[in-house]
Design a protein around this motif. Structure first.
Motif, PDB file in Angstrom:
ATOM      1  N   VAL A   1       9.247  -5.463 -11.456  1.00 21.75           N
ATOM      2  CA  VAL A   1       8.335  -5.180 -10.277  1.00 21.75           C
ATOM      3  C   VAL A   1       6.792  -4.793 -10.902  1.00 21.75           C
ATOM      4  O   VAL A   1       6.701  -5.097 -12.349  1.00 21.75           O
ATOM      5  CB  VAL A   1       8.591  -3.563  -9.867  1.00 21.75           C
ATOM      6  N   GLN A   2       5.959  -4.981  -9.888  1.00 19.14           N
ATOM      7  CA  GLN A   2       4.568  -4.975 -10.368  1.00 19.14           C
ATOM      8  C   GLN A   2       3.839  -3.757  -9.671  1.00 19.14           C
ATOM      9  O   GLN A   2       4.049  -3.493  -8.547  1.00 19.14           O
ATOM     10  CB  GLN A   2       3.865  -6.106  -9.815  1.00 19.14           C
ATOM     11  N   LEU A   3       3.676  -2.749 -10.573  1.00 19.69           N
ATOM     12  CA  LEU A   3       2.989  -1.631 -10.073  1.00 19.69           C
ATOM     13  C   LEU A   3       1.371  -1.777  -9.834  1.00 19.69           C
ATOM     14  O   LEU A   3       0.836  -2.246 -10.689  1.00 19.69           O
ATOM     15  CB  LEU A   3       3.095  -0.547 -11.316  1.00 19.69           C
ATOM     16  N   ILE A   4       0.958  -1.317  -8.634  1.00 21.72           N
ATOM     17  CA  ILE A   4      -0.141  -1.670  -8.097  1.00 21.72           C
ATOM     18  C   ILE A   4      -1.391  -0.653  -8.899  1.00 21.72           C
ATOM     19  O   ILE A   4      -0.973   0.664  -8.609  1.00 21.72           O
ATOM     20  CB  ILE A   4      -0.182  -1.517  -6.762  1.00 21.72           C
ATOM     21  N   ARG A   5      -2.203  -1.202  -9.627  1.00 12.48           N
ATOM     22  CA  ARG A   5      -3.348  -0.394 -10.280  1.00 12.48           C
ATOM     23  C   ARG A   5      -4.560  -0.374  -9.232  1.00 12.48           C
ATOM     24  O   ARG A   5      -5.541   0.618  -9.348  1.00 12.48           O
ATOM     25  CB  ARG A   5      -3.717  -0.699 -11.511  1.00 12.48           C
TER      26      ARG A   5
ATOM     27  N   LEU B   1       0.904  -0.926  -0.007  1.00 13.59           N
ATOM     28  CA  LEU B   1       0.070  -0.162   0.027  1.00 13.59           C
ATOM     29  C   LEU B   1       0.849   1.230  -0.069  1.00 13.59           C
ATOM     30  O   LEU B   1       0.474   2.174  -0.654  1.00 13.59           O
ATOM     31  CB  LEU B   1      -1.017  -0.053   1.127  1.00 13.59           C
ATOM     32  N   ALA B   2       2.038   1.256   0.846  1.00 11.50           N
ATOM     33  CA  ALA B   2       2.821   2.376   0.915  1.00 11.50           C
ATOM     34  C   ALA B   2       3.496   2.646  -0.300  1.00 11.50           C
ATOM     35  O   ALA B   2       3.816   4.030  -0.546  1.00 11.50           O
ATOM     36  CB  ALA B   2       3.830   2.244   2.194  1.00 11.50           C
ATOM     37  N   THR B   3       4.047   1.750  -1.041  1.00  6.74           N
ATOM     38  CA  THR B   3       5.051   1.918  -2.059  1.00  6.74           C
ATOM     39  C   THR B   3       4.122   1.778  -3.570  1.00  6.74           C
ATOM     40  O   THR B   3       4.843   2.271  -4.549  1.00  6.74           O
ATOM     41  CB  THR B   3       6.236   0.995  -2.033  1.00  6.74           C
ATOM     42  N   GLY B   4       3.118   1.208  -3.534  1.00  2.26           N
ATOM     43  CA  GLY B   4       2.365   1.426  -4.680  1.00  2.26           C
ATOM     44  C   GLY B   4       2.953   0.000  -5.884  1.00  2.26           C
ATOM     45  O   GLY B   4       2.801  -0.076  -6.869  1.00  2.26           O
ATOM     46  N   ARG B   5       3.851  -0.850  -4.902  1.00  2.00           N
ATOM     47  CA  ARG B   5       4.515  -1.523  -5.708  1.00  2.00           C
ATOM     48  C   ARG B   5       4.292  -3.285  -4.790  1.00  2.00           C
ATOM     49  O   ARG B   5       4.384  -3.174  -3.711  1.00  2.00           O
ATOM     50  CB  ARG B   5       5.946  -1.908  -5.761  1.00  2.00           C
TER      51      ARG B   5
END
Lengths: 146, 146
Positions: free
Chosen positions: B83-87, B58-62
């Motif tokens: 890396v996986q970027l959170i959408r 949650l904090a990093t968006g990854r």
């Protein structure tokens, strides 16, 4: 194969067949299984399988899970009628996770009546419900909630 | 909100916000997390999260997972750069499974170089490899396999 030849076809070269299936010696004999709508790609639910439920899934063409809370086979749709017809099964690289591509009878996988069990989105304000239920659980399950 | 009003908007009515998040008291503190390509809907992998990895996600968006085999946080792409970027993050009805909709940097989630870890299809003859790797693991990971 349509031709009795010992030479591999282009199709065989492109799609090598390897042995094996899920490795139920991992995860204490119980592996996570994802159900995904075969048509839309929507992730419907996550449940677990043991070797017996996996074997019955293969044999019947319907998703059968292992309920950890009830400690027994869970034939998805056994109560609601909303069975999952198997269209394809994938196994992951470590052979310890299963992906079922399914046709969800009744249009909803979730006991709440939502299409997907993942109907809540994380926002900075909390969880936000996405979409509306396809059916009324009280009509499908009667007095039971499961 | 663009308007300072105490009346709920149509949008708020349609999408009620509820509290909470994953319930890490279940599953011994470790819950399954599915990574799905946010654009294509392809299921990329299944891993696990504990409360710490979820918070860092949650904090990093990854995507940050918890590696059960290494018993430590696994910052996806820490070695490969993929890396996986959170959408978007979804939580299931029982609050014990997590769905990450991600943008997969590098195009492949799997350490084998395949886009998805679920690159093997179950057939009557065994497992069949679907598709071809996006990258050569020996080039990405060097001498290490993980």
């Amino acid at each position: 194969m349509s031709e009795p030849t010992s030479q591999p076809t282009a199709s065989e070269k492109a799609a090598p067949v390897v042995d094996g299936g899920p490795d139920f010696s991992k995860g204490g004999g119980i592996l996570p299984a994802i159900a995904q709508d075969a048509q839309t790609g929507e992730v419907l639910m996550l449940a677990f399988m043991n070797a017996e439920s996996y074997a019955e899934t293969l044999a019947t063409g319907r998703a059968v899970y292992f309920s950890r809370s009830r400690n027994r086979l869970w034939r998805k749709g056994e109560e609601s009628g909303n069975v999952q017809l198997i269209r394809e099964i994938r196994i992951d690289c470590d052979s310890d996770a299963i992906l079922l591509k399914v046709e969800q009878v009744g249009g909803a996988a979730c006991h709440t009546g939502h299409r997907s069990c993942f109907y809540r989105r994380v926002t900075e304000q909390g969880l936000e419900v996405v979409g509306t239920p396809v059916f009324d659980p009280s009509q499908v399950y009667g007095k039971k909630s499961g």
